[in-house]
Design a protein around this motif. Structure first.
Motif, short mmCIF file in Angstrom:
data_model
loop_
_atom_site.label_atom_id
_atom_site.label_comp_id
_atom_site.label_asym_id
_atom_site.label_seq_id
_atom_site.Cartn_x
_atom_site.Cartn_y
_atom_site.Cartn_z
N MET A 1 -14.05 -31.50 101.26
CA MET A 1 -14.43 -30.45 102.51
C MET A 1 -13.24 -30.71 103.40
SD MET A 1 -17.47 -30.85 105.19
CE MET A 1 -17.36 -29.57 106.56
N PRO B 1 -20.48 -35.96 104.13
CA PRO B 1 -19.98 -35.92 102.56
C PRO B 1 -20.51 -36.84 101.69
CG PRO B 1 -18.15 -36.60 103.69
CD PRO B 1 -19.23 -36.64 104.93
N ALA B 2 -21.65 -37.48 101.86
CA ALA B 2 -22.24 -38.37 100.91
C ALA B 2 -23.57 -38.37 100.70
CB ALA B 2 -21.77 -39.89 101.49
N SER C 1 -24.58 -47.87 102.43
CA SER C 1 -23.34 -48.12 103.17
C SER C 1 -23.63 -48.67 104.45
CB SER C 1 -22.85 -46.53 103.37
OG SER C 1 -22.00 -46.35 104.49
N THR D 1 -9.51 -51.12 102.23
CA THR D 1 -10.46 -50.86 101.47
C THR D 1 -11.39 -49.57 101.60
OG1 THR D 1 -12.17 -52.18 102.90
CG2 THR D 1 -11.08 -53.40 101.03
N ALA D 2 -11.44 -49.03 102.71
CA ALA D 2 -11.90 -47.67 103.24
C ALA D 2 -11.12 -46.81 102.27
CB ALA D 2 -11.91 -47.24 104.61
N ALA D 3 -9.72 -46.85 102.54
CA ALA D 3 -9.03 -45.85 101.69
C ALA D 3 -9.02 -45.96 100.05
CB ALA D 3 -7.51 -46.15 102.09
N THR E 1 -11.78 -47.10 98.66
CA THR E 1 -13.19 -46.53 98.14
C THR E 1 -13.35 -45.09 98.23
OG1 THR E 1 -14.09 -48.40 99.42
CG2 THR E 1 -15.67 -46.39 99.03
N VAL E 2 -12.47 -44.38 99.34
CA VAL E 2 -12.54 -42.82 99.21
C VAL E 2 -11.62 -42.44 98.12
CG1 VAL E 2 -11.46 -40.88 100.56
CG2 VAL E 2 -12.56 -42.76 101.94
N PHE E 3 -10.45 -43.01 97.94
CA PHE E 3 -9.66 -42.48 96.64
C PHE E 3 -10.52 -42.60 95.35
CE2 PHE E 3 -6.74 -42.99 93.18
CZ PHE E 3 -5.91 -41.79 93.26
N SER F 1 -13.69 -42.99 95.03
CA SER F 1 -15.14 -41.80 95.07
C SER F 1 -14.68 -40.29 94.81
CB SER F 1 -15.90 -41.96 95.97
OG SER F 1 -15.46 -42.14 97.24
N ARG F 2 -13.49 -40.06 95.21
CA ARG F 2 -13.16 -38.59 95.31
C ARG F 2 -12.41 -38.21 94.15
NH1 ARG F 2 -12.44 -36.03 101.26
NH2 ARG F 2 -14.78 -36.00 101.59
N HIS F 3 -11.65 -39.15 93.72
CA HIS F 3 -10.29 -38.55 92.95
C HIS F 3 -10.62 -39.40 91.47
CE1 HIS F 3 -8.47 -36.35 95.92
NE2 HIS F 3 -8.54 -37.30 96.80
#
Lengths: 143, 152
Positions: A1, A80-81, A89, A129-131, A133-135, A137-139
């Protein structure tokens, strides 16, 4: 999004967060870390410092209400979760910030302003670790 | 009373900052980390604006010796960069990346009146209680061992 890039509003909002942190230090001599403030209102109450912490939390919660009621602009909000993942979380954030002694407001705005090496290490670690996790979970796992 | 009022006003300023900066919106936070996708660099500007004010403001305030409404500054004293700091921060980052909620963003978000911030904050308070209990147990055990061991 997609979310719109808002450099000016983000800069102004950030400055307000900084102002709140400086004000809390100037008036009460306290660090404006949301983690420590929130954790400090969980019973058992031992240090007699609950009053100002609760007041700060109440103020933070009514702020968006003031914006919405006053009609001073839309407050963008979307998660977006999936709903089921939010308590999980939250538990990770609660455990992590307790052991790590802080979050983006405490380590990021207050700790870095004091040039604390501990806070710099914390910020670099949770950003990384946030980056990741986002990578993942998204990609990698997500679509 | 003056302490409570000051904290209330500063809480409002904090919450306004979170809302105006866009950091109340988990989608915006997640997009900061999604460099490979729908990247939104706004969070860097929030940190920049916040740090510019706090770096200068803290210098001036801390040079004054004592706060206006308290007897002394309460500054964190821990110095060690240890497993607790790094492991805890790493764990927090995973939680942050999963939802886009952090403590500072989620508390003001409660005021929006949607269910999602409540689910996150509920979990966060539970996590804080779990961590506090575990920490107290392990420090009790360490104390116990220290007393049980003969001084050699």
């Amino acid at each position: 999004m997609i979310t719109p890039f808002t450099p000016l509003f983000s800069l102004i909002g950030g400055a307000l967060i900084g102002l709140s942190a400086v004000g809390l230090m100037a008036m009460l001599g306290r660090v404006a870390g949301m983690t420590g403030i929130a954790r400090g209102v969980i019973p058992p109450w031992t240090d007699g410092e609950q009053g100002w912490r609760l007041a700060f939390l109440v103020g933070a919660i009514i702020a968006p209400v003031i914006l919405l009621v006053g009609g001073w602009g839309p407050v963008g909000f979307s998660v977006p979760a999936p709903l089921w993942s939010l308590p999980l979380s939250g538990v990770l954030a609660g455990i992590g910030t307790t052991y790590g002694n802080g979050c983006p407001s405490g380590h990021g705005i207050c700790g870095l302003a004091r040039l604390s090496p501990r806070s710099l290490a914390a910020v670099v670690t949770f950003m990384a670790t946030a980056a990741i996790t986002v990578f993942l979970s998204r990609h990698v796992f997500g679509g | 009373m003056r302490t409570i009022l000051a904290a209330l006003v500063l809480g409002i300023v904090f919450g306004l900052g979170i809302a105006i900066s866009g950091m109340i919106d988990p989608a915006k936070v997640i997009n900061f980390f999604d460099v490979a996708g729908t990247w939104d660099p706004s969070l860097a500007f929030v940190m920049g604006g916040g740090l510019a004010v706090s770096l200068i403001g803290y210098r001036i305030v801390l040079a004054r010796g004592k706060p206006l409404l308290a007897v002394a500054f309460s500054l964190p004293e821990a110095k060690a960069i240890d497993l607790s700091l790094l492991g805890g921060s790493a764990l927090f980052g995973i939680g942050w990346g999963l939802s886009g909620f952090c403590p500072g963003g989620s508390i003001p978000a409660l005021g929006i009146g949607r269910i999602e911030p409540f689910l996150f904050v509920g979990g966060m308070l539970l996590g804080m209680i779990i961590a506090r209990t575990l920490r107290e147990r392990s420090s009790d055990r360490r104390l116990g061992q220290a007393f049980a061991r003969p001084n050699t």
